[in-house]
Structures are given as structure tokens and as C-alpha cells.
Motif scaffolding. Structure first.
Motif, PDB file in Angstrom:
ATOM      1  N   GLU A 124     -32.468   5.030   7.642  1.00 31.06           N
ATOM      2  CA  GLU A 124     -33.071   5.455   6.390  1.00 31.06           C
ATOM      3  C   GLU A 124     -32.207   5.002   5.212  1.00 31.06           C
ATOM      4  N   ALA A 125     -30.900   5.165   5.377  1.00 30.49           N
ATOM      5  CA  ALA A 125     -29.975   4.776   4.308  1.00 30.49           C
ATOM      6  C   ALA A 125     -30.152   3.309   3.944  1.00 30.49           C
ATOM      7  N   GLU A 126     -30.204   2.471   4.962  1.00 31.85           N
ATOM      8  CA  GLU A 126     -30.313   1.033   4.702  1.00 31.85           C
ATOM      9  C   GLU A 126     -31.627   0.710   4.009  1.00 31.85           C
ATOM     10  N   ARG A 127     -32.685   1.375   4.440  1.00 26.90           N
ATOM     11  CA  ARG A 127     -33.994   1.136   3.843  1.00 26.90           C
ATOM     12  C   ARG A 127     -33.974   1.494   2.345  1.00 26.90           C
ATOM     13  N   ILE A 128     -33.418   2.657   2.033  1.00 25.89           N
ATOM     14  CA  ILE A 128     -33.364   3.073   0.627  1.00 25.89           C
ATOM     15  C   ILE A 128     -32.479   2.132  -0.179  1.00 25.89           C
ATOM     16  N   LEU A 129     -31.364   1.738   0.424  1.00 30.15           N
ATOM     17  CA  LEU A 129     -30.462   0.822  -0.277  1.00 30.15           C
ATOM     18  C   LEU A 129     -31.163  -0.490  -0.600  1.00 30.15           C
ATOM     19  N   ARG A 130     -31.936  -1.011   0.370  1.00 29.22           N
ATOM     20  CA  ARG A 130     -32.657  -2.268   0.135  1.00 29.22           C
ATOM     21  C   ARG A 130     -33.640  -2.108  -1.017  1.00 29.22           C
ATOM     22  N   ASN A 131     -34.337  -0.983  -1.019  1.00 33.61           N
ATOM     23  CA  ASN A 131     -35.283  -0.728  -2.106  1.00 33.61           C
ATOM     24  C   ASN A 131     -34.596  -0.673  -3.465  1.00 33.61           C
ATOM     25  N   SER A 132     -33.386  -0.158  -3.459  1.00 35.41           N
ATOM     26  CA  SER A 132     -32.703   0.010  -4.744  1.00 35.41           C
ATOM     27  C   SER A 132     -32.207  -1.315  -5.303  1.00 35.41           C
ATOM     28  N   GLY A 133     -32.123  -2.311  -4.448  1.00 36.68           N
ATOM     29  CA  GLY A 133     -31.753  -3.632  -4.945  1.00 36.68           C
ATOM     30  C   GLY A 133     -30.272  -3.935  -4.968  1.00 36.68           C
ATOM     31  N   ILE A 134     -29.420  -2.966  -4.637  1.00 36.77           N
ATOM     32  CA  ILE A 134     -27.991  -3.280  -4.639  1.00 36.77           C
ATOM     33  C   ILE A 134     -27.593  -3.929  -3.327  1.00 36.77           C
ATOM     34  N   ARG A 135     -26.466  -4.576  -3.367  1.00 34.65           N
ATOM     35  CA  ARG A 135     -25.987  -5.337  -2.220  1.00 34.65           C
ATOM     36  C   ARG A 135     -25.747  -4.426  -1.021  1.00 34.65           C
ATOM     37  N   ILE A 136     -26.183  -4.881   0.152  1.00 32.70           N
ATOM     38  CA  ILE A 136     -26.031  -4.079   1.363  1.00 32.70           C
ATOM     39  C   ILE A 136     -24.702  -4.407   2.021  1.00 32.70           C
ATOM     40  N   THR A 137     -23.844  -3.420   2.127  1.00 35.71           N
ATOM     41  CA  THR A 137     -22.581  -3.628   2.826  1.00 35.71           C
ATOM     42  C   THR A 137     -22.426  -2.546   3.876  1.00 35.71           C
ATOM     43  N   ARG A 138     -21.558  -2.842   4.818  1.00 35.27           N
ATOM     44  CA  ARG A 138     -21.376  -1.883   5.891  1.00 35.27           C
ATOM     45  C   ARG A 138     -20.912  -0.517   5.382  1.00 35.27           C
ATOM     46  N   PRO A 139     -19.872  -0.464   4.520  1.00 33.65           N
ATOM     47  CA  PRO A 139     -19.456   0.856   4.031  1.00 33.65           C
ATOM     48  C   PRO A 139     -20.578   1.606   3.317  1.00 33.65           C
ATOM     49  N   ARG A 140     -21.366   0.910   2.551  1.00 32.71           N
ATOM     50  CA  ARG A 140     -22.449   1.597   1.829  1.00 32.71           C
ATOM     51  C   ARG A 140     -23.459   2.206   2.778  1.00 32.71           C
ATOM     52  N   VAL A 141     -23.855   1.422   3.773  1.00 28.88           N
ATOM     53  CA  VAL A 141     -24.831   1.937   4.733  1.00 28.88           C
ATOM     54  C   VAL A 141     -24.252   3.114   5.500  1.00 28.88           C
ATOM     55  N   GLU A 142     -23.020   2.958   5.954  1.00 31.18           N
ATOM     56  CA  GLU A 142     -22.432   4.010   6.785  1.00 31.18           C
ATOM     57  C   GLU A 142     -22.196   5.298   6.011  1.00 31.18           C
ATOM     58  N   VAL A 143     -21.666   5.164   4.807  1.00 36.36           N
ATOM     59  CA  VAL A 143     -21.377   6.361   4.002  1.00 36.36           C
ATOM     60  C   VAL A 143     -22.679   7.076   3.637  1.00 36.36           C
ATOM     61  N   TYR A 144     -23.652   6.304   3.187  1.00 37.56           N
ATOM     62  CA  TYR A 144     -24.920   6.903   2.775  1.00 37.56           C
ATOM     63  C   TYR A 144     -25.626   7.520   3.976  1.00 37.56           C
ATOM     64  N   ASP A 145     -25.599   6.816   5.095  1.00 33.75           N
ATOM     65  CA  ASP A 145     -26.168   7.351   6.328  1.00 33.75           C
ATOM     66  C   ASP A 145     -25.530   8.670   6.717  1.00 33.75           C
ATOM     67  N   TYR A 146     -24.233   8.698   6.600  1.00 38.97           N
ATOM     68  CA  TYR A 146     -23.527   9.919   6.978  1.00 38.97           C
ATOM     69  C   TYR A 146     -23.981  11.100   6.123  1.00 38.97           C
ATOM     70  N   ILE A 147     -24.028  10.863   4.818  1.00 38.85           N
ATOM     71  CA  ILE A 147     -24.417  11.947   3.916  1.00 38.85           C
ATOM     72  C   ILE A 147     -25.850  12.397   4.188  1.00 38.85           C
ATOM     73  N   LEU A 148     -26.752  11.430   4.398  1.00 35.25           N
ATOM     74  CA  LEU A 148     -28.148  11.783   4.641  1.00 35.25           C
ATOM     75  C   LEU A 148     -28.343  12.490   5.973  1.00 35.25           C
ATOM     76  N   SER A 149     -27.621  12.032   6.982  1.00 39.21           N
ATOM     77  CA  SER A 149     -27.860  12.587   8.314  1.00 39.21           C
ATOM     78  C   SER A 149     -27.259  13.974   8.455  1.00 39.21           C
ATOM     79  N   LYS A 150     -26.086  14.173   7.862  1.00 40.92           N
ATOM     80  CA  LYS A 150     -25.409  15.450   8.076  1.00 40.92           C
ATOM     81  C   LYS A 150     -25.927  16.534   7.140  1.00 40.92           C
ATOM     82  N   ARG A 151     -26.323  16.162   5.954  1.00 40.31           N
ATOM     83  CA  ARG A 151     -26.771  17.133   4.949  1.00 40.31           C
ATOM     84  C   ARG A 151     -25.806  18.305   4.831  1.00 40.31           C
TER      85      ARG A 151
END
Lengths: 135, 135
Positions: free
Chosen positions: B6-33
Motif C-alpha cells: 500500500e505504501a508503495e502504491r501511495i508513494l507512486r501516486n504522490s509522484g515522489i521518487r521511490i526509494t527503499r527507505p521511503r517504502v519501508e518506513v511508510y509501510d511500517y507506519i501504515l501497517s503497525k498503526r
DNA sequence: GTAACTGCAAACTCTTTGCATAATT
DNA sequence: AATTATGCAAAGAGTTTGCAGTTAC
């Protein structure tokens, strides 16, 4: 300290020891209602009280928070601020000028059904204050 | 990163560059809530991504806040936390266990008449969570 | 290939602490 | 007189920054 201020009166009622830093810091927060930071309080008081130290401002505010005479706020950018108004209200952090303004909120804002014990509600918002909106 | 999260999908929509730290950090926050701190995020990701640094977690979260994908919270004790749920809700900081829980609030909680532009409302409360209440 | 991001380490800011002195009750 | 708070300086935690190397587009 010529006359007895509101701060001193409340402090006496609370039963804690009355000291010059406590009266002055609490007075400053109550009179300005600007939700100041420790640095701000210190800067504004050091001229009239040269022996006051920043560490004491941290200590005094912490103590007043413990005594439930002050509310500690944390702004969206992480600043530690203090509020002497204990009744429920909201804080607007202006994105343009950085100042903090009060706004009114409903008393019954919680609509939750879960069995949490909720107290000390703070409503924080970012936005634009009326001054900056008209510029 | 086996599949598209989900994180990667939202990041792609937002238009910013996709990097591993961004996906992982955002994923973590979204998944753990769990409204984690930077330290918490870093500690939980460093095993799977040993090259990740704490500074990068600070940078990534700041960037995601700028992109309005995350909300930055400030707990009553000053911790910097993040929330991936953007819809209006409240946060309860449990005085006993220190964890953060969501609760529901009214959509129309602002009763203010003044001409402030109010957005990004966060309702913060201290109290006791249901687990700690029953102990 | 270029522009943007990461990761490290060092710097910085904000906050807390220890302790000798001073003030309050 | 006993207790508690202050004020200084030094320590500590959390956060930011500069820059060389790397990655995404």
C-alpha cells in the motif's frame, strides 16, 4: 512584586511554596496568554530578574504542570509551550507567522464508544490566523 | 520487497521518487498503526535493512509529512510520533502504559466564530486505555 | 547522465541533572 | 532550624546538517 497578583493568589491556594521565580513565571504565562516557550519566558523575565536561570524556568513550569495549574502543549513543530487557561479550547498554530491562537470547540467533541478514560483533551490545529489571512 | 505494498502504491501516486527507505518506513507506519517514533521505526527496520540509518528515518518522515502523506504528532511528553491515518480522530496517550490509542471525535467539533482558517485538526488526550483500566 | 537520496559522523539545540548556595516556612 | 528551591555549569537526549557515495529516473 508590589501587589498580590493572580498568579500569587492561585499559588497560595495550591499550597506549594511561594518563590519569586514561580510567581513571576506563572504571572507571565497568565498575563500574556501567548502560550510561551521556556526560552520566551526566560528572555522576557531576565531583565527584571537578572538572577533567573533558564533551568529554573524549566523546573518551575514542570512543577506547575504537576500541580495542574498549567497545561503543557506540544506544537506541531515540537516546541514545548504552556497554557494557563485550563478550560477546554483549541489551539491554532499559524503556518505563516508561527504564533498560537485559541479557538472554541464543542464541549461534547468526543463521540467514542470504547471504554477509554479520556481527560485533559487538547485540540491542536494548523492553519492560518486572521492577521496572516488578510495580508 | 516482493509485492507492491500500500505504501508503495501511495508513494507512486504522490509522484515522489521511490526509494527503499521511503517504502519501508511508510509501510511500517501504515501497517503497525502504532504511531511510532523515529527510534521505534529505525529499531524495527534495521534488522531487515541493515544499511538504514536513523538520520534517514528522520529525513523520510519529514518528507512524507511535507507531502501530506503523514501527520506529525507531538505527545504530551514531547515525543515526535507519526500517524498515517489522515481522517479526523483523537489520540489517547495512556498515562499508565504510555501507548497511543485512537478514539473517535465529532466531525463538527469546532464551534468557533472567528475568522481563522483551520485545518489538520488533531485531538490529543491523556487518560487511561482499556487494558490498563482493568488491571 | 543527471538529479535526488542515503548513510555516516559530527554538530547543534533543547532539556535535564548534580550540587553548592539561598530562600521559604 | 529544617526543608525546599534556585542558579550555575556540565551532561544527556533527540534532531539536524554536510558531504561523499549511491540510487532512481
Amino acid at each position: 512584586m508590589a501587589e498580590v497578583t493572580e498568579a500569587e493568589r492561585i499559588l497560595r491556594n495550591s499550597g506549594i511554596r511561594i518563590t519569586r521565580p514561580r510567581v513571576e513565571v506563572y504571572d507571565y504565562i497568565l498575563s500574556k496568554r501567548t502560550h510561551p516557550t521556556c526560552e520566551e519566558i526566560y528572555d522576557n523575565l531576565k531583565d527584571v530578574s537578572p538572577s533567573l536561570s533558564l533551568a529554573t524556568v524549566y523546573n518551575v513550569t514542570e512543577r506547575l504542570v504537576d500541580e495542574h495549574l498549567l497545561l503543557r502543549l506540544n506544537s506541531p513543530n515540537g516546541e514545548r509551550r504552556f497554557d494557563g487557561t485550563l478550560k477546554m479550547h483549541g489551539h491554532l498554530y499559524c503556518e505563516v507567522c508561527g504564533n498560537v491562537y485559541d479557538f472554541d470547540v464543542r464541549d461534547d467533541l468526543v463521540s467514542d464508544e470504547s471504554d477509554l478514560v479520556i481527560k485533559n483533551i487538547i485540540v491542536t490545529a494548523s492553519g492560518i490566523c486572521s492577521d496572516c489571512r488578510c495580508d
